[in-house]
Design a protein around this motif. Sequence first.
Motif, PDB file in Angstrom:
ATOM      1  N   ALA A  28       4.493  16.315   1.272  1.00 17.80           N
ATOM      2  CA  ALA A  28       3.189  16.919   0.981  1.00 17.80           C
ATOM      3  C   ALA A  28       3.018  17.174  -0.515  1.00 17.80           C
ATOM      4  O   ALA A  28       1.974  16.849  -1.108  1.00 17.80           O
ATOM      5  CB  ALA A  28       3.029  18.220   1.765  1.00 17.80           C
ATOM      6  N   GLU A  29       4.011  17.760  -1.132  1.00 13.60           N
ATOM      7  CA  GLU A  29       3.942  18.030  -2.566  1.00 13.60           C
ATOM      8  C   GLU A  29       3.868  16.727  -3.360  1.00 13.60           C
ATOM      9  O   GLU A  29       3.168  16.635  -4.373  1.00 13.60           O
ATOM     10  CB  GLU A  29       5.171  18.845  -2.988  1.00 13.60           C
ATOM     11  N   ALA A  30       4.586  15.711  -2.887  1.00 13.13           N
ATOM     12  CA  ALA A  30       4.580  14.412  -3.552  1.00 13.13           C
ATOM     13  C   ALA A  30       3.213  13.733  -3.450  1.00 13.13           C
ATOM     14  O   ALA A  30       2.736  13.112  -4.401  1.00 13.13           O
ATOM     15  CB  ALA A  30       5.659  13.515  -2.949  1.00 13.13           C
ATOM     16  N   TRP A  31       2.593  13.848  -2.279  1.00 12.34           N
ATOM     17  CA  TRP A  31       1.271  13.241  -2.083  1.00 12.34           C
ATOM     18  C   TRP A  31       0.238  13.888  -3.015  1.00 12.34           C
ATOM     19  O   TRP A  31      -0.608  13.195  -3.592  1.00 12.34           O
ATOM     20  CB  TRP A  31       0.862  13.388  -0.625  1.00 12.34           C
ATOM     21  N   ASP A  32       0.326  15.192  -3.195  1.00 13.41           N
ATOM     22  CA  ASP A  32      -0.548  15.864  -4.154  1.00 13.41           C
ATOM     23  C   ASP A  32      -0.307  15.331  -5.558  1.00 13.41           C
ATOM     24  O   ASP A  32      -1.255  15.095  -6.316  1.00 13.41           O
ATOM     25  CB  ASP A  32      -0.302  17.374  -4.118  1.00 13.41           C
ATOM     26  N   TRP A  33       0.956  15.143  -5.914  1.00 12.02           N
ATOM     27  CA  TRP A  33       1.313  14.639  -7.250  1.00 12.02           C
ATOM     28  C   TRP A  33       0.751  13.237  -7.472  1.00 12.02           C
ATOM     29  O   TRP A  33       0.192  12.943  -8.541  1.00 12.02           O
ATOM     30  CB  TRP A  33       2.839  14.635  -7.381  1.00 12.02           C
ATOM     31  N   ALA A  39      11.088   7.749  -5.098  1.00  9.58           N
ATOM     32  CA  ALA A  39      12.330   7.271  -4.490  1.00  9.58           C
ATOM     33  C   ALA A  39      12.376   7.621  -3.008  1.00  9.58           C
ATOM     34  O   ALA A  39      12.754   6.802  -2.160  1.00  9.58           O
ATOM     35  CB  ALA A  39      13.530   7.882  -5.218  1.00  9.58           C
ATOM     36  N   GLU A  40      11.973   8.834  -2.673  1.00  3.34           N
ATOM     37  CA  GLU A  40      12.004   9.282  -1.281  1.00  3.34           C
ATOM     38  C   GLU A  40      10.985   8.526  -0.441  1.00  3.34           C
ATOM     39  O   GLU A  40      11.263   8.123   0.689  1.00  3.34           O
ATOM     40  CB  GLU A  40      11.740  10.790  -1.246  1.00  3.34           C
ATOM     41  N   ALA A  41       9.795   8.275  -1.005  1.00  2.00           N
ATOM     42  CA  ALA A  41       8.763   7.529  -0.282  1.00  2.00           C
ATOM     43  C   ALA A  41       9.185   6.080  -0.063  1.00  2.00           C
ATOM     44  O   ALA A  41       8.973   5.518   1.023  1.00  2.00           O
ATOM     45  CB  ALA A  41       7.439   7.591  -1.051  1.00  2.00           C
ATOM     46  N   PHE A  42       9.783   5.468  -1.082  1.00  2.00           N
ATOM     47  CA  PHE A  42      10.251   4.086  -0.937  1.00  2.00           C
ATOM     48  C   PHE A  42      11.318   3.991   0.140  1.00  2.00           C
ATOM     49  O   PHE A  42      11.302   3.078   0.974  1.00  2.00           O
ATOM     50  CB  PHE A  42      10.788   3.566  -2.267  1.00  2.00           C
ATOM     51  N   ALA A  43      12.268   4.928   0.125  1.00  2.00           N
ATOM     52  CA  ALA A  43      13.328   4.917   1.132  1.00  2.00           C
ATOM     53  C   ALA A  43      12.748   5.030   2.538  1.00  2.00           C
ATOM     54  O   ALA A  43      13.181   4.332   3.464  1.00  2.00           O
ATOM     55  CB  ALA A  43      14.317   6.050   0.863  1.00  2.00           C
ATOM     56  N   ARG A  44      11.756   5.886   2.701  1.00  2.00           N
ATOM     57  CA  ARG A  44      11.123   6.057   4.010  1.00  2.00           C
ATOM     58  C   ARG A  44      10.415   4.767   4.431  1.00  2.00           C
ATOM     59  O   ARG A  44      10.467   4.362   5.591  1.00  2.00           O
ATOM     60  CB  ARG A  44      10.153   7.226   3.958  1.00  2.00           C
ATOM     61  N   TRP A  45       9.751   4.112   3.479  1.00  2.00           N
ATOM     62  CA  TRP A  45       9.061   2.835   3.758  1.00  2.00           C
ATOM     63  C   TRP A  45      10.049   1.769   4.217  1.00  2.00           C
ATOM     64  O   TRP A  45       9.749   0.950   5.082  1.00  2.00           O
ATOM     65  CB  TRP A  45       8.339   2.387   2.493  1.00  2.00           C
ATOM     66  N   LYS A  46      11.271   1.801   3.655  1.00  2.00           N
ATOM     67  CA  LYS A  46      12.304   0.832   4.027  1.00  2.00           C
ATOM     68  C   LYS A  46      13.022   1.202   5.316  1.00  2.00           C
ATOM     69  O   LYS A  46      13.884   0.460   5.784  1.00  2.00           O
ATOM     70  CB  LYS A  46      13.338   0.718   2.899  1.00  2.00           C
ATOM     71  N   GLY A  66       0.789  -1.228   0.000  1.00  2.00           N
ATOM     72  CA  GLY A  66       0.000   0.000   0.000  1.00  2.00           C
ATOM     73  C   GLY A  66       0.815   1.268   0.000  1.00  2.00           C
ATOM     74  O   GLY A  66       0.356   2.308   0.473  1.00  2.00           O
ATOM     75  N   GLY A  67       2.029   1.190  -0.544  1.00  2.00           N
ATOM     76  CA  GLY A  67       2.915   2.352  -0.518  1.00  2.00           C
ATOM     77  C   GLY A  67       2.334   3.589  -1.161  1.00  2.00           C
ATOM     78  O   GLY A  67       2.519   4.713  -0.663  1.00  2.00           O
ATOM     79  N   TYR A  68       1.608   3.410  -2.257  1.00  2.00           N
ATOM     80  CA  TYR A  68       1.047   4.567  -2.952  1.00  2.00           C
ATOM     81  C   TYR A  68      -0.209   5.112  -2.260  1.00  2.00           C
ATOM     82  O   TYR A  68      -0.702   6.164  -2.653  1.00  2.00           O
ATOM     83  CB  TYR A  68       0.720   4.205  -4.402  1.00  2.00           C
ATOM     84  N   ALA A  69      -0.717   4.390  -1.281  1.00  2.00           N
ATOM     85  CA  ALA A  69      -1.931   4.819  -0.588  1.00  2.00           C
ATOM     86  C   ALA A  69      -1.668   5.326   0.826  1.00  2.00           C
ATOM     87  O   ALA A  69      -2.586   5.804   1.491  1.00  2.00           O
ATOM     88  CB  ALA A  69      -2.933   3.660  -0.534  1.00  2.00           C
ATOM     89  N   ASN A  70      -0.431   5.240   1.274  1.00  2.00           N
ATOM     90  CA  ASN A  70      -0.085   5.625   2.649  1.00  2.00           C
ATOM     91  C   ASN A  70       0.500   7.035   2.645  1.00  2.00           C
ATOM     92  O   ASN A  70       1.672   7.243   2.345  1.00  2.00           O
ATOM     93  CB  ASN A  70       0.912   4.623   3.224  1.00  2.00           C
ATOM     94  N   HIS A  71      -0.312   8.016   3.022  1.00  2.00           N
ATOM     95  CA  HIS A  71       0.122   9.407   2.960  1.00  2.00           C
ATOM     96  C   HIS A  71       1.279   9.704   3.902  1.00  2.00           C
ATOM     97  O   HIS A  71       2.028  10.676   3.696  1.00  2.00           O
ATOM     98  CB  HIS A  71      -1.048  10.341   3.278  1.00  2.00           C
ATOM     99  N   MET A  72       1.494   8.861   4.932  1.00  2.00           N
ATOM    100  CA  MET A  72       2.569   9.105   5.885  1.00  2.00           C
ATOM    101  C   MET A  72       3.949   8.907   5.257  1.00  2.00           C
ATOM    102  O   MET A  72       4.952   9.353   5.811  1.00  2.00           O
ATOM    103  CB  MET A  72       2.411   8.176   7.090  1.00  2.00           C
ATOM    104  N   LEU A  73       4.020   8.251   4.113  1.00  2.00           N
ATOM    105  CA  LEU A  73       5.305   7.992   3.460  1.00  2.00           C
ATOM    106  C   LEU A  73       5.731   9.121   2.525  1.00  2.00           C
ATOM    107  O   LEU A  73       6.886   9.157   2.104  1.00  2.00           O
ATOM    108  CB  LEU A  73       5.232   6.693   2.651  1.00  2.00           C
ATOM    109  N   TRP A  74       4.813  10.026   2.234  1.00  2.00           N
ATOM    110  CA  TRP A  74       5.041  10.964   1.143  1.00  2.00           C
ATOM    111  C   TRP A  74       5.209  12.394   1.640  1.00  2.00           C
ATOM    112  O   TRP A  74       4.530  12.835   2.569  1.00  2.00           O
ATOM    113  CB  TRP A  74       3.881  10.912   0.149  1.00  2.00           C
TER     114      TRP A  74
END
Length: 417
Positions: A241-246, A291-298, A231-239
Amino acid sequence: MESAITQVSLLENYRSVRAQTQFLCDPLEIEDFVVQPVVDVSPLKWHLGHTTWFFETFVLKPNVDNYKEFNPKYPLLFNSYYISAGDRWTRENRGQLTRPTVKEVFEYRSYVNQQMEAFLQQDVSDEVENVVVLGLNHEQQHQELFLYDIKRILGDNPLHPVYRKDGKASENKVIQTEWLEVQEGTYDVGFEGEGFHFDNEEGRHKVFLHAYQIASGLVTNGEYLEFMRDGGYANHMLWLAEAWDWVNENNINAPRYWSQADGGDWWNYTLHGFEKVNMNDPLCHISYYEAEAFARWKGCRLPTEQEWEIACNTFSSPRSKEMNFVEERNFRTVRTEDYDFLGNVWEWTSSPYVSYPYYNPPAGALGEYNGKFMVNQMVLRGGSFATPRNHIRTTYRNFFHPHLRWMFSGIRLAKHI
């Protein structure tokens, strides 16, 4: 004045680089050269005209007596962003121009090649040689952009056309990723020594780095699929703010060119056509946001560009035969036995694209080459499978806006110790 040997070498380099551009054109149909699907993609014929305009404008016109332009109206069409060099046709409207025709653009290219061949038969000054070498490196940059744009033009075609049939098949090679450690200390970064480099690499300076670890390999398709399934693309905590809007405004749910039918296997468009995603291949076509969201998830982070450069200099051999550059003619990412710091994909860093200390762009139009873009962009390092081997350096600084992903970009993780 330069020696005749040097001039012969310069002419040979000119011929080689221009021939590589022609090689990239060979598989294409004439219709492929005129399309501009989005503003970031230029029609392929524009790349051919622009790289030719560079040599005509900055080498031939200032240095050849009574030089006759191929067409006095072409500078308006093929100037990109050099305000000092005159007016320009707007980037977003390049695809509106059916004229000059593809045939005429190739005739322009041939005309300037003939003029450059004659010019480079004679001795030229160091200053002129530097401009020619800059022009060759500029064309190599456009060769890579050319491949990005070919893939973007063909990649959304429902026929999934094949660009090249002669590439190597993707292997199912599994390589265990480890953590490489770099000790705390003060390090020198930036270009030093002889040889070509871009002005944005200048200003060699010292940086202090805390101890850190950096991954020995690139993130793979399979690793990224785990992020998607979690659910990486659905978890706003990983992104951001500007990225989540994108993500939400553009309905982003997978890397560029990936698709899935009815919950089955993931497929992606490659330069060899439509293929099932190889889970062991290095990931490609990722934005900085992803890339930044994936790194945070890891539970990790992206390296800074300084950390990347020091790690590359420490662990990577520039003479390694494992590196995947354009000369290998894979035209795709592949797993290698090396650490993949150079070749395969451009690696996002967490560093904004800004000037180094002591940075001093050259005077005139060529001073607009890099410095004017030092805002709102992020640095990528290392080159890709579309980069010529002799074009890359460990100090090379590429840069793109954080939402873009049509280029060959991927991820290497880092973490604090």
